[in-house]
Design a protein around this motif. Structure first.
Motif, PDB file in Angstrom:
ATOM      1  N   GLU A   1     -10.476   2.055   6.622  1.00  7.25           N
ATOM      2  CA  GLU A   1     -10.719   2.131   5.181  1.00  7.25           C
ATOM      3  C   GLU A   1     -11.318   3.486   4.802  1.00  7.25           C
TER       4      GLU A   1
ATOM      5  N   GLY B   1       0.789  -1.225   0.000  1.00  5.03           N
ATOM      6  CA  GLY B   1       0.000   0.000   0.000  1.00  5.03           C
ATOM      7  C   GLY B   1       0.815   1.266   0.000  1.00  5.03           C
TER       8      GLY B   1
ATOM      9  N   ARG C   1     -13.342  -0.851   9.102  1.00  4.42           N
ATOM     10  CA  ARG C   1     -14.099   0.054   8.220  1.00  4.42           C
ATOM     11  C   ARG C   1     -13.701   1.511   8.465  1.00  4.42           C
TER      12      ARG C   1
ATOM     13  N   ARG D   1      -9.766 -11.448   5.398  1.00  5.34           N
ATOM     14  CA  ARG D   1     -10.848 -11.633   4.431  1.00  5.34           C
ATOM     15  C   ARG D   1     -11.884 -10.520   4.477  1.00  5.34           C
TER      16      ARG D   1
ATOM     17  N   THR E   1      -3.898   2.944   3.899  1.00  5.92           N
ATOM     18  CA  THR E   1      -3.504   2.117   2.755  1.00  5.92           C
ATOM     19  C   THR E   1      -3.115   0.697   3.150  1.00  5.92           C
TER      20      THR E   1
ATOM     21  N   GLU F   1     -14.316  -5.485  12.948  1.00  5.96           N
ATOM     22  CA  GLU F   1     -14.755  -5.037  11.624  1.00  5.96           C
ATOM     23  C   GLU F   1     -15.067  -3.547  11.617  1.00  5.96           C
TER      24      GLU F   1
ATOM     25  N   THR G   1     -11.390  -7.322   4.391  1.00  6.92           N
ATOM     26  CA  THR G   1     -10.935  -6.070   3.807  1.00  6.92           C
ATOM     27  C   THR G   1     -10.155  -6.314   2.525  1.00  6.92           C
ATOM     28  N   SER G   2     -10.158  -5.317   1.668  1.00  9.10           N
ATOM     29  CA  SER G   2      -9.323  -5.383   0.466  1.00  9.10           C
ATOM     30  C   SER G   2      -7.945  -4.768   0.717  1.00  9.10           C
ATOM     31  N   LEU G   3      -7.751  -4.147   1.882  1.00  8.71           N
ATOM     32  CA  LEU G   3      -6.451  -3.573   2.200  1.00  8.71           C
ATOM     33  C   LEU G   3      -5.441  -4.673   2.505  1.00  8.71           C
ATOM     34  N   PRO G   4      -4.160  -4.454   2.193  1.00  5.32           N
ATOM     35  CA  PRO G   4      -3.148  -5.398   2.650  1.00  5.32           C
ATOM     36  C   PRO G   4      -3.071  -5.391   4.172  1.00  5.32           C
TER      37      PRO G   4
END
Length: 356
Positions: A147, A63, A144, A216, A152, A140, A218-221
């Motif tokens: 995010e 990121g 969020r 799983r 990043t 979670e 999140t799409s963040l590394p």
């Protein structure tokens, strides 16, 4: 101003109880001291007649592509150290072109930290450090927030199943923040009344399954922080970690573990180039950065020195710390015949007192 001078200025500036919180470790503080001493056990073997007038010290991290292999490690309660707190550190890190990791225990909420970083760089690299909560909906919610704020990457700290026993804090009676300060990221979370805070969680029941579920969601590394054992490094990669941070929590958890840098080579071997390996703990000079990179780290995290700079001079103090480390590292890289970070290799390391 040298890092030692900033340390001394921070000591003079801060309430002694708050300085002890920053400076102290767990137990008898053996690991705290050894993190720094360990770097003196490693020496660099320079290469000659292979350098360049200019060096490229840029690094690609999850990121983030930054100008130097230095990361501001997550440290708590910056507003105890300076009124502008995490905002000053964020602006300084962004201006110096390095990653800032802001944490669960920050006294400024994550959106405010990213906002401050953008004042210095419209596209900063801010990572969010979190402790997994036993209730997944709380974890979670924190993910969020990170995010939405524009972080990043995420950094999950895994070396704190229980709180460390901080001898200085116990002696000083420092068990809670003063009125007007709070771990702001823990406000307004699921299951709590509006406007209220919940405690930062520590649970020995959390597992690699919980870490995998966080990856799983999140799409963040997602990097994992607090790894010392090579088997855990392999498990981290198997469960989706985008990076592994070798760390003993700055000597603040278990007082019977090795110095972080001594664990680095085995973790690098276990990861086998599948994800980047970072290190934090005991980095105090540019040559320490070079040693860590030669041993296989992609970058190093720096914690206490950044907060010394913050306490001594706010944003300018943090920039002084990061600038000094960057310049010292570049100078060491030149002296070792390097053009880029990857020119520092394991064959350029020898243990003090050893010969071929």
């Amino acid at each position: 101003m040298t890092l030692r001078a900033l340390h001394d200025a921070a000591r003079r500036t801060l309430d002694p109880v708050h300085f002890d919180y920053l400076a102290g470790g767990t137990g008898e503080e053996r690991v705290l001291a050894d993190n720094e001493r360990a770097f003196d056990r490693y020496l660099l073997l320079p290469r000659v007649l292979c350098g360049s007038e200019t060096r490229d010290t840029a690094v690609d991290l999850p990121g983030a592509r930054r100008t130097a292999p230095v990361v501001v490690a997550p440290t708590a309660f910056h507003r105890l150290m300076h009124p502008d707190g995490e905002r000053a550190a964020a602006r300084a890190a962004a201006a110096e072109g390095v990653v800032l990791v802001t944490g669960t225990a920050a006294t400024t909420a994550v959106d405010g930290v990213v906002e401050a970083a953008r004042e210095a760089d419209p596209d900063p690299a801010v990572w969010f450090q979190l402790y997994l909560h036993p209730r997944q909906e709380v974890t979670e919610a924190l993910v969020r927030r990170a995010e939405t704020a524009g972080c990043t990457a995420l950094v999950v700290t895994v070396d704190s199943p229980v709180f460390g026993r901080h001898t200085r804090d116990l002696r000083n009676g420092f068990t809670d923040l003063p009125p007007g300060y709070a771990a702001e990221n823990m406000r307004d979370l699921p299951g709590a009344p509006p406007g209220s805070l919940i405690d930062i969680p520590m649970s020995p029941a959390l597992s690699w399954r919980d870490f995998g579920e966080t990856v799983r969601m999140t799409s963040l590394p997602v990097l994992v922080k607090g790894v010392l054992h090579p088997a855990d490094a392999r498990l981290a990669v198997e469960h989706g970690a985008a990076g592994v941070i070798v760390s003993n929590h700055g000597g603040r958890q278990c007082d019977a573990v090795p110095a972080a840098v001594d664990c680095l080579p085995a973790v690098v071997g276990a990861v086998a180039d599948r994800v980047p390996v970072l290190l934090d703990g005991g980095v105090r000079r540019g040559s320490d950065v070079a040693v860590a990179l030669a041993l296989g780290a992609a970058a190093v995290g720096v914690g206490r020195p950044v907060v010394w700079g913050l306490a001594a001079g706010g944003e300018a103090g943090v920039r002084a710390v990061l600038g000094a480390l960057r310049d010292e590292y570049d100078h060491t890289l030149a002296l070792c015949g390097g053009r880029r970070n990857t020119d520092l290799t394991k064959d350029m390391i020898v243990r003090r007192g050893e010969t071929w």
